[in-house]
Each structure stands twice: as structure tokens, then as C-alpha cells.
Design a protein around this motif. Structure first.
Motif, mmCIF file in Angstrom:
data_model
loop_
_atom_site.group_PDB
_atom_site.id
_atom_site.type_symbol
_atom_site.label_atom_id
_atom_site.label_comp_id
_atom_site.label_asym_id
_atom_site.label_seq_id
_atom_site.Cartn_x
_atom_site.Cartn_y
_atom_site.Cartn_z
ATOM 1 N N HIS A 88 0.814 -1.217 0.000
ATOM 2 C CA HIS A 88 0.000 0.000 0.000
ATOM 3 C C HIS A 88 0.851 1.273 0.000
ATOM 4 O O HIS A 88 0.413 2.327 0.471
ATOM 5 C CB HIS A 88 -0.988 -0.025 1.170
ATOM 6 C CG HIS A 88 -2.091 -1.000 0.939
ATOM 7 N ND1 HIS A 88 -1.947 -2.344 1.196
ATOM 8 C CD2 HIS A 88 -3.323 -0.832 0.408
ATOM 9 C CE1 HIS A 88 -3.056 -2.969 0.843
ATOM 10 N NE2 HIS A 88 -3.911 -2.082 0.365
ATOM 11 N N GLY A 89 2.065 1.147 -0.530
ATOM 12 C CA GLY A 89 2.878 2.321 -0.787
ATOM 13 C C GLY A 89 3.800 2.773 0.319
ATOM 14 O O GLY A 89 4.549 3.736 0.136
ATOM 15 N N TYR A 90 3.765 2.133 1.472
ATOM 16 C CA TYR A 90 4.676 2.519 2.540
ATOM 17 C C TYR A 90 6.064 1.956 2.203
ATOM 18 O O TYR A 90 6.172 0.809 1.758
ATOM 19 C CB TYR A 90 4.193 1.987 3.893
ATOM 20 C CG TYR A 90 4.999 2.540 5.028
ATOM 21 C CD1 TYR A 90 4.718 3.792 5.552
ATOM 22 C CD2 TYR A 90 6.079 1.831 5.535
ATOM 23 C CE1 TYR A 90 5.480 4.324 6.573
ATOM 24 C CE2 TYR A 90 6.847 2.358 6.560
ATOM 25 C CZ TYR A 90 6.553 3.603 7.068
ATOM 26 O OH TYR A 90 7.321 4.130 8.067
ATOM 27 N N PRO A 91 7.129 2.700 2.431
ATOM 28 C CA PRO A 91 8.468 2.217 2.066
ATOM 29 C C PRO A 91 9.020 1.179 3.062
ATOM 30 O O PRO A 91 10.033 1.391 3.724
ATOM 31 C CB PRO A 91 9.313 3.496 2.063
ATOM 32 C CG PRO A 91 8.635 4.394 3.051
ATOM 33 C CD PRO A 91 7.151 4.086 2.924
ATOM 34 N N ALA A 92 8.339 0.068 3.129
ATOM 35 C CA ALA A 92 8.763 -1.049 3.982
ATOM 36 C C ALA A 92 9.322 -2.149 3.095
ATOM 37 O O ALA A 92 8.853 -2.333 1.973
ATOM 38 C CB ALA A 92 7.569 -1.592 4.776
ATOM 39 N N PRO A 93 10.300 -2.893 3.582
ATOM 40 C CA PRO A 93 10.792 -4.027 2.801
ATOM 41 C C PRO A 93 9.650 -5.023 2.570
ATOM 42 O O PRO A 93 8.876 -5.304 3.478
ATOM 43 C CB PRO A 93 11.865 -4.651 3.682
ATOM 44 C CG PRO A 93 12.164 -3.652 4.734
ATOM 45 C CD PRO A 93 10.969 -2.772 4.871
ATOM 46 N N ALA A 94 9.560 -5.530 1.365
ATOM 47 C CA ALA A 94 8.513 -6.503 1.047
ATOM 48 C C ALA A 94 8.951 -7.890 1.513
ATOM 49 O O ALA A 94 10.045 -8.342 1.176
ATOM 50 C CB ALA A 94 8.252 -6.522 -0.454
ATOM 51 N N PRO A 95 8.118 -8.573 2.297
ATOM 52 C CA PRO A 95 8.440 -9.946 2.690
ATOM 53 C C PRO A 95 8.516 -10.834 1.445
ATOM 54 O O PRO A 95 7.697 -10.714 0.537
ATOM 55 C CB PRO A 95 7.272 -10.350 3.581
ATOM 56 C CG PRO A 95 6.695 -9.058 4.069
ATOM 57 C CD PRO A 95 6.881 -8.105 2.929
ATOM 58 N N ILE A 96 9.506 -11.704 1.418
ATOM 59 C CA ILE A 96 9.682 -12.637 0.311
ATOM 60 C C ILE A 96 9.327 -14.054 0.743
ATOM 61 O O ILE A 96 8.685 -14.791 0.010
ATOM 62 C CB ILE A 96 11.133 -12.583 -0.224
ATOM 63 C CG1 ILE A 96 11.424 -11.199 -0.804
ATOM 64 C CG2 ILE A 96 11.377 -13.676 -1.262
ATOM 65 C CD1 ILE A 96 12.887 -10.960 -1.147
ATOM 66 N N ASP A 97 9.707 -14.412 1.970
ATOM 67 C CA ASP A 97 9.482 -15.778 2.439
ATOM 68 C C ASP A 97 9.516 -15.801 3.970
ATOM 69 O O ASP A 97 10.282 -15.076 4.591
ATOM 70 C CB ASP A 97 10.585 -16.699 1.898
ATOM 71 C CG ASP A 97 10.343 -18.151 2.251
ATOM 72 O OD1 ASP A 97 9.386 -18.735 1.725
ATOM 73 O OD2 ASP A 97 11.112 -18.701 3.065
#
Length: 160
Positions: A88-97
Motif C-alpha cells: 500500500h505504498g509505505y516504504p517497507a521491505p517486502a516480505p519474500i518468504d
């Protein structure tokens, strides 16, 4: 000769050297991402061990290894919140696993964000920015109240 680990790494992995931890990280990322460890870019952490890694296929990721016996339900809920923020656009690292239990340790893999630099949390300007950032996270997460259902345990750092 490899350097002995200290602090959080010792609490998680025991009395081992960095090469042993790097071997675990290599096996972990190979099993989850099908790419081996090229190099460890940084090692940090206090509550969990945090590693920025460059993989053999040139991807950069962050692996967070939790202290022993973490609450998987709460970790899963926290990862869902982090994913919601990133989506939703917040500059948080995206979880991958993850969270994933691998070879006796629980870890999460997320995207590596290289933007920014460390700042002094005692600086009033930085504190104001941190407060605004937290308020923004709460605002975004209010759009998904169902995500809070799994957040039943206090975070590990609250036990100190």
C-alpha cells in the motif's frame, strides 16, 4: 581463520564462527530462493540477527533469524502487516518468504532497501520523523483490521 560470533549471533547459533553462520545462511537461501550466498553485506541485530546478503544471482535480500522458539503465529501476523504496508505504498521491505523453520532456526526473508542512512534517534527532527512514520503505518494498517488477529503475544523486545 574465521571470526567468532558474538552478541545476538551467539544467542541464536551458539559458540560458532562467522563461517558456520554463513554456511547456514547459504543453505537457507538456496533452499528458499534457489540461489546461493555470494557474500554477507552486513551483520547486525539485537533482538534478532539481521543479515543483508548478496546472492549468486545478484539479488540482494535481508534475512532475519529469530531467537529460539519464537511465536510463529505472531511472526506470521507481523509479516502480513509488513506485506500490507509495502503493498500500500509505505516504504517497507517486502516480505519474500517466511517465517520458516530451517535447520532448527526460524527466519524471514525480505527485500533489501538501500535508501536512507542511519540517523541519531536523539535528534528532535529525527524523533518527529519517526513519530510521523509510525502514525502513517497505523493509518495504513487501519485499513485491514483483520491483520491484528494474530498479534496476540508481546514482541520479544518487551521482555527486556
Amino acid at each position: 581463520m574465521s571470526t567468532s560470533v558474538n552478541g545476538i549471533e551467539r544467542a541464536i547459533f551458539g559458540e560458532v564462527d562467522e563461517a558456520t553462520v554463513d554456511g547456514w545462511l547459504d543453505r537457507f537461501v538456496r533452499s528458499r530462493l534457489s540461489a546461493g550466498l555470494q557474500r554477507t553485506v552486513l551483520r547486525r541485530g539485537r533482538v534478532s540477527a539481521v543479515y543483508a546478503l548478496e546472492l549468486a544471482d545478484t539479488r540482494q535480500v535481508v534475512v532475519t533469524v529469530q531467537r529460539n522458539d519464537p511465536d510463529i503465529r505472531s511472526l506470521t501476523a507481523a509479516v502480513a502487516c509488513q506485506r500490507w504496508l509495502a503493498d500500500h505504498g509505505y516504504p517497507a521491505p517486502a516480505p519474500i518468504d517466511g517465517p520458516t523453520v530451517f535447520d532448527g532456526h526460524t527466519a524471514i526473508i525480505e527485500s533489501f532497501l538501500a535508501d536512507g542512512s542511519p540517523a541519531d534517534g536523539h535528534d528532535p527532527v529525527v524523533r518527529e520523523a519517526l513519530a510521523a512514520s509510525l502514525a502513517e503505518q497505523v493509518r495504513i494498517l487501519n485499513g485491514a483490521p483483520e491483520l491484528g488477529a494474530g498479534l496476540t503475544m508481546r514482541p520479544a523486545w518487551a521482555a527486556y
